[in-house]
Design an enzyme around this catalytic site. Sequence first.
Site, PDB file in Angstrom:
ATOM      1  N   TYR A  22       0.804  -1.234   0.000  1.00 19.27           N
ATOM      2  CA  TYR A  22       0.000   0.000   0.000  1.00 19.27           C
ATOM      3  C   TYR A  22       0.833   1.279   0.000  1.00 19.27           C
ATOM      4  CZ  TYR A  22      -3.689  -3.331   1.170  1.00 19.27           C
ATOM      5  OH  TYR A  22      -4.561  -4.390   1.140  1.00 19.27           O
ATOM      6  N   ASN A  71     -13.311   3.455  -1.260  1.00 18.45           N
ATOM      7  CA  ASN A  71     -12.439   2.304  -1.050  1.00 18.45           C
ATOM      8  C   ASN A  71     -12.976   1.600   0.188  1.00 18.45           C
ATOM      9  OD1 ASN A  71     -10.508   0.391  -0.573  1.00 18.45           O
ATOM     10  ND2 ASN A  71      -8.759   1.746  -0.908  1.00 18.45           N
ATOM     11  N   GLU A  95     -15.726   2.688  -7.298  1.00 19.47           N
ATOM     12  CA  GLU A  95     -14.975   1.795  -6.399  1.00 19.47           C
ATOM     13  C   GLU A  95     -13.482   1.936  -6.687  1.00 19.47           C
ATOM     14  OE1 GLU A  95     -16.134  -2.347  -6.716  1.00 19.47           O
ATOM     15  OE2 GLU A  95     -14.167  -3.000  -5.995  1.00 19.47           O
TER      16      GLU A  95
HETATM   17  C1  DQA Z   1      -7.826  -2.549  -0.763  1.00 16.47           C
HETATM   18  C2  DQA Z   1      -7.835  -4.017  -1.243  1.00 16.47           C
HETATM   19  C3  DQA Z   1      -8.662  -4.875  -0.307  1.00 16.47           C
HETATM   20  O1  DQA Z   1      -8.649  -6.220  -0.753  1.00 16.47           O
HETATM   21  C4  DQA Z   1      -8.094  -4.828   1.094  1.00 16.47           C
HETATM   22  O2  DQA Z   1      -8.901  -5.574   1.971  1.00 16.47           O
HETATM   23  C5  DQA Z   1      -7.890  -3.431   1.594  1.00 16.47           C
HETATM   24  C6  DQA Z   1      -7.348  -2.439   0.676  1.00 16.47           C
HETATM   25  C7  DQA Z   1      -6.914  -1.675  -1.637  1.00 16.47           C
HETATM   26  O3  DQA Z   1      -7.068  -0.456  -1.570  1.00 16.47           O
HETATM   27  O4  DQA Z   1      -6.036  -2.186  -2.343  1.00 16.47           O
HETATM   28  O5  DQA Z   1      -8.100  -3.145   2.757  1.00 16.47           O
HETATM   29  O6  DQA Z   1      -9.142  -2.038  -0.861  1.00 16.47           O
END
Ligand code: DQA
Length: 138
Positions: A22, A71, A95
């Site tokens: 991330y 998100n 999304e």
């Molecule tokens: C997410 C992807 C999801 O699978 C995960 O549970 C997250 C972050 C992303 O931004 O890549 O919490 O939404």
Amino acid sequence: MTIQIINGPNLNLLGVREPSVYGSTSFDDFLPCLRACFPDVQIDYFQSNIEGELIDKLQDVGFQCGGIVLNAGAYTHTSIALADCIRAISAPVVEVHISNVHQREAFRHQSMIAAACRGVICGFGLDSYRLAIESFKP
Ligand code: DQA
């Protein structure tokens, strides 16, 4: 135009949480950069780890703002309640995911909310949010 960003569970830990997936930038540090990209857009931000609070926020803003960037974190893959809420409101919802969920575990390949959304953007890091806001521009 007002755009509402809504971040779901664990996204308050951006910058600390799994930086290899991330990144190492917190959302608080990123938000001013995002706002600077869209000087004519009012960008409001909300984060919660609680599914019901995400639904309350969607209902709260979903009849008046120009668009919602959502998100939903892991609730993306589980929440029929969020999908129903997105269908219930009038504002378009995009999304967003930071990571490319399709390169990850199989359970992340399914979205309960995607069909209720205007579109899906994933895999561009924090730039996914900028691309989503771009999609709302007239
Ligand atoms: C997410 C992807 C999801 O699978 C995960 O549970 C997250 C972050 C992303 O931004 O890549 O919490 O939404």
